[in-house]
Every structure is written in structure tokens, then in C-alpha cells.
Write a protein that holds these residues in place. Structure first.
Motif, short mmCIF file in Angstrom:
data_model
loop_
_atom_site.label_atom_id
_atom_site.label_comp_id
_atom_site.label_asym_id
_atom_site.label_seq_id
_atom_site.Cartn_x
_atom_site.Cartn_y
_atom_site.Cartn_z
N LEU A 116 25.91 -36.52 25.77
CA LEU A 116 25.83 -34.99 24.88
C LEU A 116 26.24 -34.27 25.83
CD1 LEU A 116 25.24 -33.60 22.31
CD2 LEU A 116 22.90 -33.59 23.14
N CYS A 117 26.07 -34.10 27.25
CA CYS A 117 26.36 -33.26 27.89
C CYS A 117 28.12 -33.27 28.26
CB CYS A 117 25.83 -33.38 29.46
SG CYS A 117 25.98 -32.17 30.64
N ASP A 118 28.61 -34.34 28.18
CA ASP A 118 29.91 -34.47 28.40
C ASP A 118 30.61 -33.96 27.19
OD1 ASP A 118 30.09 -36.20 30.51
OD2 ASP A 118 30.69 -38.13 29.47
N ARG A 119 29.98 -34.06 25.90
CA ARG A 119 30.65 -33.69 24.67
C ARG A 119 30.79 -32.11 24.75
NH1 ARG A 119 27.95 -38.05 22.42
NH2 ARG A 119 26.46 -36.58 21.42
N ALA A 120 29.39 -31.53 25.37
CA ALA A 120 29.13 -29.95 25.25
C ALA A 120 30.35 -29.50 26.18
CB ALA A 120 28.04 -29.75 25.75
N ASN A 121 30.65 -30.16 27.48
CA ASN A 121 31.48 -29.76 28.39
C ASN A 121 33.09 -29.74 27.75
OD1 ASN A 121 30.59 -28.87 31.26
ND2 ASN A 121 29.29 -30.44 30.56
N LEU A 122 33.30 -30.73 26.93
CA LEU A 122 34.58 -30.72 26.38
C LEU A 122 34.69 -29.78 25.31
CD1 LEU A 122 34.95 -34.84 25.96
CD2 LEU A 122 36.46 -33.33 27.53
N ARG A 123 33.76 -29.68 24.46
CA ARG A 123 33.79 -28.51 23.47
C ARG A 123 34.02 -27.11 23.92
NH1 ARG A 123 35.85 -26.84 19.20
NH2 ARG A 123 34.57 -25.12 18.10
N ALA A 124 33.46 -27.05 25.17
CA ALA A 124 33.21 -25.66 25.65
C ALA A 124 34.80 -25.14 26.12
CB ALA A 124 32.31 -25.50 26.94
N ARG A 125 35.55 -26.31 26.96
CA ARG A 125 36.81 -26.04 27.08
C ARG A 125 37.83 -25.86 25.96
NH1 ARG A 125 41.06 -30.23 29.35
NH2 ARG A 125 42.88 -28.94 29.80
N GLU A 126 37.44 -26.88 24.89
CA GLU A 126 38.51 -26.60 23.71
C GLU A 126 38.04 -25.29 22.93
OE1 GLU A 126 37.08 -29.82 21.31
OE2 GLU A 126 37.99 -31.40 22.68
N ALA A 127 36.94 -24.88 23.05
CA ALA A 127 36.51 -23.49 22.23
C ALA A 127 37.00 -22.53 23.00
CB ALA A 127 35.05 -23.40 22.03
N LEU A 128 37.24 -22.59 24.21
CA LEU A 128 37.74 -21.18 25.17
C LEU A 128 39.05 -21.44 24.95
CD1 LEU A 128 37.00 -19.53 27.49
CD2 LEU A 128 37.55 -20.93 28.94
N ALA A 129 39.69 -22.22 24.94
CA ALA A 129 41.22 -22.35 24.65
C ALA A 129 41.75 -21.72 23.33
CB ALA A 129 41.84 -23.83 24.94
N ALA A 130 40.89 -22.00 22.30
CA ALA A 130 41.21 -21.67 20.95
C ALA A 130 40.85 -20.35 20.85
CB ALA A 130 40.10 -22.67 20.06
N SER A 131 40.24 -19.74 21.61
CA SER A 131 39.70 -18.41 21.29
C SER A 131 40.94 -17.63 22.25
CB SER A 131 38.61 -17.83 22.12
OG SER A 131 38.47 -18.00 23.67
N GLY A 132 41.73 -18.08 23.09
CA GLY A 132 42.65 -17.46 23.98
C GLY A 132 42.27 -16.72 25.04
#
Length: 501
Positions: free
Chosen positions: A427-443
Motif C-alpha cells: 500500500l505504501c508503494d501505491r501511495a508513492n506511485l500515486r503521489a508522483r502521478e498526482a504531482l505531475a498531473a497538477s503541473g
């Protein structure tokens, strides 16, 4: 309008001046107005815009083409000059090098033969000599510019392979074909080294399995005891170690292998030593950290990427060798291009050294950079980001929200959001992946990612001297917020599942 009116020549010089000026003004305006490193657009959103363009219907007008380019590229480009671009090994570029790009593209010299380049050949050769002297390779050194670190590493492995085959043949009492030798060849490379070494082995007919990964220590540096053991094992099993590939600045960690001890082991074993300094080559012009490359002067070949830590536009790389005679393994004389008589007459054809034929005059970028800024100026830029990485490591190391893998030697930091409480590693893996994706999506910022010991991590690659510790602290807050929001979203379904059970 005739098609010949688009050719750059004496009759169209004013058109060239006008069109290029308009293009430069648009880019300069975009750079001045850029507030985030990227737009966050997705492939699904941008692809239809590009696909809708009919390439068989030209616009005819450069202004209209630039308007269109704004929609399909400039608006959504990734801007490495922004201080919150903390992703890959992409550097902001210095203006003298960009000026050189305009010159070299317009004149369009090809650096394969003297009769296509003249002064360009001599400038490239002078820069190779300058770099070799900075490394300390000695008076017999030489090299050539390449398209990047992957090509430089391939070139080095080609030379190492053929030198190893030559040595095996000379030691054999009976004639041997190269095909009989190749299955015995091995490359020992750091397990944290660049994938291009393994790819080079495959391209050279050895196979990926010919590369033996050497374990690293807790600081992600090659363990010399493990290297010594592998050298002994290969010898005992009748294998030939054609090269040891050490790294001066790993892509993930910026780690520098213990070069003096590795060089000692290679000299004892009679093995070619290659140092991949694609990232760490910026230390060659550092006034404070050049000692970190001690031992590199004992290498047989070295890769440098000026388009990483020398702040040059892509592409600008080189491979250098201690003994210029080894470059003969890449030489092929074509009667129409570089006949043998040209070499006999000392005509300086760079294609004699290169695995490329047509080659851009990329050396001009480094030349103008050194002539305008000087080596100390470039070294100061790189020292600044290494200083920043040291401060950022302290910030991360003291932040209970994150785990940082190792203290950096250069300007890369690998870390992981590690929430308090009972959170599974998956779950921690998925949280780190999601954090990176969400940051990129925000620009708002760009960070990279990698896998360490089977777990997903985040990565800062700091190459922009304008990035501040405040920028880094802000990005860490954004990452933590995105990760925690994801974990909170997952907690609801998990609680519902528990009640249903």
C-alpha cells in the motif's frame, strides 16, 4: 512561392533572419511566462490534437506554423529551466550553448570528414584533448564526440571487446576465430550501473547474460571485495573479463564507485577499465570536489555527458580512451569518404574514430560555453546543485514523513513517503506511485521514480542552481499531501470490507 525559396542561402538570408527571430521571440516569451514545469496534459488529451494535423497540407506561412506549434508542443512542453523540475537528468542549458546550436544548425557542418567541416574538426579535437587532460589520461589519449552516454558506453565496450579478442588470440597457441572467443567474454558492472552496459553487450553479440552484476554497499557503490572475487572466479572458470565498468555518478543515486581500488584490481588482472562518468563528469570542472574522481585517470575509457552536468543542450557527449591506437577497432576506410591514403596523408577525418558517419558539430556548444563562461563558471553551477543536494538530504533525513535511501555524493536523492502506523509495504508503494502521478498531473512540479530493493521510491535529480531549499520543502509537502490523500481514500473501502467480513 517556389520551394527553392525555403533553402537557406545568400538569397534567403533575410528571410532566415526574420523567421528565426520570430521563433526565438516566441520561445523567449514562453520561457518568461512559464509558471510551472509542465502542463500535466495526458497522452490521451494531446494525441488527438497532433493526429488531426494533415501533414500533406502545408500552412505555407511560418507564423501560422509557429501558432500551430504552440498548440501541439510549446504549450505543453516540459520546461527543464523551471526550479521545480526535479525529475530526470535533464539540465537547464546555458545561453552560449544555445547560441552555438543556432550557428551549427544553420551552417550544418558534418564532422565525419575534414572536407565537410574544416575548423569544426579541429575544434572537436581540441575539446577532446582538453577533456582528456582534465581527466588525466596522458599524452596518448584521444576520443570522439557522440550522441550520448549510451552510445559512448557502446563505443567503449566495442573497443574493450576487440582488445580482449586480440589478447586472447595472441596468447593462444592455435589460431582462433572471434566467434570462438565471444562466448567466453564477460563484463563486470555495478548492479547500480547504467542499463546501457548490458544493452551494449547484447548489441555486440555477447548477450545480456555476459554482463555480471557486482553487488554494491549500503551507499550504492561497487563493493571491491565482490569485484575481486568475480575476477578470480572468471579466471578460474576460463572466462575472459573483457571490461570492468565502474560508475562515477549512478543515475539513481549519484554514487561514485571506489575508482582507485577498482583500477588497482583491473591492472592486476590485466582487464580494461571503463568509467561511466556521464553524470559525474561535472566534477572535472569543480573547484571543490574534483578529488571525488580520483582514480579516473587510470581508466582505459571514460564516458562523459556534457549535456548533463556541463549544462549543454542535448546532445553533447564523448567517449575518451587512454590509448588512441585502440580507436582503430572502430575504423573502416571507405574509398568515397575516408580512403586509406587520407590517413596516410594525415588528413584528420573523425569518422576514422567514430561508430557514426554523419555527425552534428555538437562540440561547438561546449566550445562557446568555455569561451564565454569558462570552465570555472560551469563548475560553479554544478557545485551549487551538489551543495543543494546536501542540504536537501538533511531536510529529508529529519522529516519523519520520509525515508531517504543514502546520503548523496552528487545531486540525486532517492526517498520514500513512509506514513506512520500500520501501512503495508504494498500500500505504501501505491501511495508513492500515486503521489508522483498526482504531482505531475497538477503541473506544479516534476519528480522521478525508481525501484530500490523491490520497493517504489521517489527521486529528486537536482541540476538547476535556481532551485532553492524552499522549492524542495514545498514539493515534499505536495508529495506528502497526495500520498496521504490516497491512503485516506483507501482506508474507507478497507474499513467497509472489514465490516462486511
Amino acid at each position: 512561392m517556389s520551394s527553392t525559396s525555403h533553402l537557406l542561402n545568400d538569397q534567403t538570408a533575410e528571410d532566415y533572419r526574420r523567421w528565426v527571430t520570430e521563433g526565438v521571440e516566441r520561445v523567449a516569451d514562453k520561457l518568461a511566462r512559464t509558471e510551472t514545469p509542465l502542463s500535466g496534459i495526458t497522452p490521451a488529451e494531446l494525441a488527438p490534437v497532433v493526429d488531426a494535423i494533415d501533414l500533406d497540407q502545408p500552412l505555407g506561412d511560418p507564423s501560422a506554423a509557429l501558432d500551430e506549434l504552440e498548440r501541439v508542443y510549446l504549450r505543453d512542453a516540459v520546461y527543464f529551466h523551471h526550479p521545480r523540475y526535479l525529475g530526470h537528468l535533464n539540465c537547464p542549458v546555458v545561453i552560449p550553448a544555445v547560441l552555438a546550436e543556432a550557428v551549427l544548425s544553420s551552417v550544418n557542418s558534418s564532422l565525419d570528414t575534414w572536407d565537410q567541416s574544416y575548423g569544426g574538426t579541429l575544434i572537436e579535437r581540441r575539446l577532446i584533448d582538453w577533456t582528456a587532460a582534465r581527466i588525466g589520461l596522458g599524452d596518448t589519449a584521444d576520443g570522439v564526440f557522440t550522441s550520448g552516454g549510451t552510445q559512448s558506453n557502446l563505443h567503449a565496450m566495442l573497443l574493450a571487446r576487440d582488445e580482449a579478442c586480440r589478447a586472447v588470440r595472441e596468447a593462444s597457441p592455435a589460431p582462433l576465430r572471434k566467434a570462438d572467443i565471444l562466448p567466453r567474454l564477460r563484463v563486470l558492472a555495478s548492479e547500480c550501473g547504467h542499463f546501457s552496459i548490458a544493452k551494449s553487450a547484447a548489441l555486440l553479440g555477447l548477450g545480456y547474460e555476459a554482463v555480471i552484476p557486482v553487488p554494491c554497499d549500503e551507499n550504492r557503490r561497487m563493493r571491491t571485495d565482490a569485484l575481486a572475487a568475480e575476477l578470480d572466479r572468471c579466471r578460474d572458470e576460463g572466462l575472459v573479463v573483457m571490461a570492468v565498468s565502474a560508475t562515477a555518478g549512478t543515475t539513481d543515486f549519484g554514487s561514485i564507485d571506489p575508482l582507485p581500488r577498482i583500477a588497482e584490481l583491473c591492472e592486476r588482472a590485466g582487464t580494461w577499465l571503463h568509467v561511466d562518468a556521464a553524470y559525474g563528469c561535472g566534477l572535472l570542472v569543480s573547484n571543490r570536489r574534483r578529488h571525488l574522481l580520483d582514480g579516473i585517470e587510470r581508466a582505459d575509457s571514460v564516458t562523459v555527458d556534457y549535456h548533463k552536468s556541463f549544462y549543454q543542450p542535448v546532445s553533447s557527449s564523448a567517449v575518451l580512451v587512454r590509448d588512441r591506437s585502440t580507436l582503430r577497432h572502430a575504423t573502416y576506410h571507405a574509398d568515397y569518404l575516408n580512403p586509406v591514403r587520407a590517413a596516410e596523408n594525415l588528413i584528420p577525418n573523425q569518422v576514422d574514430k567514430s561508430i557514426q558517419t554523419t555527425r552534428r558539430f555538437d562540440a561547438l556548444k561546449l566550445w562557446l560555453t568555455l569561451r564565454v563562461m569558462g570552465a570555472d563558471g560551469v563548475g560553479e553551477l554544478f557545485d551549487d546543485v551538489v551543495d543543494l543536494a546536501a542540504d536537501a538530504w538533511k531536510l529529508l533525513n529529519d522529516d519523519p514523513r520520509f525515508e531517504v535511501v543514502t546520503e548523496p555524493q552528487l545531486s540525486t536523492l532517492v526517498f520514500r513517503y513512509a506514513p506512520a502506523g500500520d501501512v503495508s509495504p504494498a500500500l505504501c508503494d501505491r501511495a508513492n506511485l500515486r503521489a508522483r502521478e498526482a504531482l505531475a498531473a497538477s503541473g506544479e512540479a516534476v519528480v522521478a521514480g525508481t525501484v530500490v530493493d523491490g520497493r517504489h521510491h521517489l527521486k529528486f535529480t537536482l541540476l538547476n542552481p535556481r532551485t532553492t531549499l524552499d522549492d524542495i520543502a514545498h514539493v515534499l509537502d505536495l508529495l506528502a499531501d497526495h500520498a496521504q490523500r490516497y491512503l485516506s481514500e483507501q482506508a474507507g473501502p478497507e474499513r467497509g470490507h472489514a465490516r462486511a467480513s
